[in-house]
Scaffold this motif. Structure first.
Motif, PDB file in Angstrom:
ATOM      1  N   TRP A  40     -40.093 -30.014   0.923  1.00 18.67           N
ATOM      2  CA  TRP A  40     -39.991 -30.694   2.213  1.00 18.67           C
ATOM      3  C   TRP A  40     -39.049 -31.890   2.150  1.00 18.67           C
ATOM      4  CZ3 TRP A  40     -41.756 -27.283   5.275  1.00 18.67           C
ATOM      5  CH2 TRP A  40     -42.838 -26.476   4.896  1.00 18.67           C
ATOM      6  N   PRO A  95     -33.238 -29.616   2.198  1.00 18.89           N
ATOM      7  CA  PRO A  95     -32.974 -28.182   2.345  1.00 18.89           C
ATOM      8  C   PRO A  95     -32.695 -27.536   0.995  1.00 18.89           C
ATOM      9  CG  PRO A  95     -31.680 -29.468   3.917  1.00 18.89           C
ATOM     10  CD  PRO A  95     -32.269 -30.440   2.935  1.00 18.89           C
ATOM     11  N   ALA A 110     -45.370 -31.946   4.658  1.00 21.44           N
ATOM     12  CA  ALA A 110     -44.542 -31.247   5.634  1.00 21.44           C
ATOM     13  C   ALA A 110     -44.549 -31.976   6.971  1.00 21.44           C
ATOM     14  CB  ALA A 110     -45.036 -29.811   5.806  1.00 21.44           C
ATOM     15  N   GLU A 111     -45.718 -32.452   7.371  1.00 20.30           N
ATOM     16  CA  GLU A 111     -45.841 -33.154   8.640  1.00 20.30           C
ATOM     17  C   GLU A 111     -45.017 -34.438   8.651  1.00 20.30           C
ATOM     18  OE1 GLU A 111     -50.004 -33.781   8.990  1.00 20.30           O
ATOM     19  OE2 GLU A 111     -50.486 -31.629   9.125  1.00 20.30           O
ATOM     20  N   VAL A 140     -42.157 -34.993   7.594  1.00 16.56           N
ATOM     21  CA  VAL A 140     -40.748 -34.746   7.904  1.00 16.56           C
ATOM     22  C   VAL A 140     -40.591 -33.795   9.087  1.00 16.56           C
ATOM     23  CG1 VAL A 140     -39.916 -35.279   5.591  1.00 16.56           C
ATOM     24  CG2 VAL A 140     -40.674 -32.965   6.093  1.00 16.56           C
ATOM     25  N   GLY A 141     -41.662 -33.630   9.862  1.00 17.46           N
ATOM     26  CA  GLY A 141     -41.565 -32.882  11.100  1.00 17.46           C
ATOM     27  C   GLY A 141     -41.577 -31.380  10.968  1.00 17.46           C
ATOM     28  N   HIS A 142     -42.194 -30.858   9.905  1.00 21.31           N
ATOM     29  CA  HIS A 142     -42.249 -29.414   9.700  1.00 21.31           C
ATOM     30  C   HIS A 142     -43.693 -28.919   9.718  1.00 21.31           C
ATOM     31  CE1 HIS A 142     -38.026 -28.613   8.790  1.00 21.31           C
ATOM     32  NE2 HIS A 142     -38.010 -29.733   8.093  1.00 21.31           N
ATOM     33  N   ASP A 143     -43.832 -27.637   9.973  1.00 18.52           N
ATOM     34  CA  ASP A 143     -45.126 -26.970   9.891  1.00 18.52           C
ATOM     35  C   ASP A 143     -45.277 -26.411   8.484  1.00 18.52           C
ATOM     36  OD1 ASP A 143     -47.486 -25.617  10.322  1.00 18.52           O
ATOM     37  OD2 ASP A 143     -46.547 -23.934  11.357  1.00 18.52           O
ATOM     38  N   TYR A 144     -46.367 -26.749   7.825  1.00 22.89           N
ATOM     39  CA  TYR A 144     -46.579 -26.323   6.442  1.00 22.89           C
ATOM     40  C   TYR A 144     -46.598 -24.804   6.316  1.00 22.89           C
ATOM     41  CZ  TYR A 144     -48.806 -26.354   1.784  1.00 22.89           C
ATOM     42  OH  TYR A 144     -49.100 -26.188   0.460  1.00 22.89           O
ATOM     43  N   THR A 202     -43.449 -19.861   2.630  1.00 16.66           N
ATOM     44  CA  THR A 202     -42.546 -21.008   2.615  1.00 16.66           C
ATOM     45  C   THR A 202     -41.679 -21.010   1.370  1.00 16.66           C
ATOM     46  OG1 THR A 202     -44.028 -22.380   3.949  1.00 16.66           O
ATOM     47  CG2 THR A 202     -42.470 -23.530   2.531  1.00 16.66           C
ATOM     48  N   TYR A 254     -37.630 -20.462   0.970  1.00 15.27           N
ATOM     49  CA  TYR A 254     -36.818 -21.496   0.326  1.00 15.27           C
ATOM     50  C   TYR A 254     -35.944 -20.875  -0.763  1.00 15.27           C
ATOM     51  CZ  TYR A 254     -35.908 -26.347  -1.164  1.00 15.27           C
ATOM     52  OH  TYR A 254     -35.333 -27.571  -1.461  1.00 15.27           O
TER      53      TYR A 254
END
Length: 323
Positions: free
Chosen positions: A84, A87, A118-119, A121-125, A131, A135
């Motif tokens: 997270w 990229p 994850a939350e 940085v604004g992502h859904d786990y 995931t 990646y």
């Protein structure tokens, strides 16, 4: 060991015994203290030094680069570079830069961390296995319109996954050079070796509470486990349902063992006692199939951790040479 040529060379340099330290421990004190103590750890014969990160904390690639710059032989490992935090294509480039600057002295450990990370940085786990698979699909692939092909950034680093459960271990064996289990007993090392097969790196962390007085050491081990559980609960995490806890259930531990922090759990997960007791536990991981074991002195600042590692070095050196 590892299947890639780079991974194989790195595995030879790794030897059998390394060190794992939390990022806040490595960054405690001044930069001069950090440089002096890391050089000291290398001089004691430890073959690697690993640390991790969390989004919003220190960048693991920058930190490890600073360690590589003040050592001559030590292998640096990310345990873990959190997916997270950046990229996949950025992680590839950062790892390749370190491998280019310090050939055969860097291992990239990747992990999915926790939902809260994850939350942040604004992502859904999402689902950890999916995931990580996604990646890895993007790792080393240049984004559309990139002006610099990823393959031109530098050589690929050997990659291991933070994996304790059978599905993530299987993914590690399928897609990477191996696995880096954390906070697990020797039984997990044996299981991981069976899943990975004989040709992949297996690099477990082993927390240690060192003290010649067995009662004092055991009390320190329990306190460390209690602090970790309290931190998870404060962060809204259930120690039973998180990956580490679920895997302990697979290994035969009970919910009561985990929530009550039973003597059995403390004794099996945290090595405690004198030099012989710590060396026996590290040796048990090696006998169960580990290639390289990371010794993690718990509850100490950097200088105190280095002091502990110095006390342990003679006993652990015997394991290094007993191939």
């Amino acid at each position: 060991m590892a299947t890639t040529e780079t991974g194989h060379r790195t595995s030879q340099r790794l030897g059998r015994i390394g060190v794992w330290l939390p990022g806040p421990v490595l960054q405690s004190g001044s930069i001069d203290v950090r440089r002096r103590q890391v050089a000291r750890i290398e001089s004691l014969g430890y073959r690697s030094l690993w640390t991790g990160e969390t989004p919003g904390g220190g960048d693991v690639f920058v930190l490890l680069g600073s360690l590589l710059a003040v050592t001559d032989r030590l292998v640096a490992g990310s345990g873990i570079a959190n997916v997270w935090s950046r990229p996949a294509v950025t992680a590839y480039g950062a790892a390749a830069t370190l491998v280019d600057a310090y050939p055969d002295r860097f291992v990239l450990g990747l992990g999915v961390g926790y939902p809260r990370q994850a939350e942040l940085v604004g992502h859904d786990y999402g689902k950890p296995l999916a995931t990580m698979r996604g990646y890895l699909d993007r790792f080393g692939a240049a984004p559309a319109g990139s002006l610099i092909p990823v393959k031109d950034v530098g050589p690929r680093a050997p990659v291991v996954l933070a994996a304790v459960g059978p599905k993530m271990l299987a993914l590690a064996g399928e897609r990477t050079d191996g696995a880096h289990p954390f906070a697990q007993p020797v039984a997990n090392t044996a299981q991981a070796r069976k899943i990975l097969g004989p040709d992949k790196l297996l690099i477990p962390e082993q927390a240690v509470a060192f003290d010649p007085d067995p009662a004092v050491a055991r009390r320190a081990a329990r306190e460390y486990r209690e602090r970790g559980a309290a931190m998870m609960i404060k962060a809204g995490l259930d120690p039973v349902t998180m990956p580490y806890g679920r895997n302990l259930l697979r290994l035969g531990y009970t919910v009561a063992d985990i929530t009550g922090i039973s003597d059995r759990l403390v004794d099996d997960v945290i090595a405690h006692g004198d030099e012989a007791a710590i060396a026996d536990r590290v040796g048990a991981h090696l006998a169960a199939g580990a290639d390289h074991v990371l010794v993690h002195p718990v509850g100490q600042d950097l200088t105190a951790a280095a002091d502990t590692l110095e006390r342990l070095a003679p006993a652990l050196a015997e394991l290094e040479t007993a191939r």
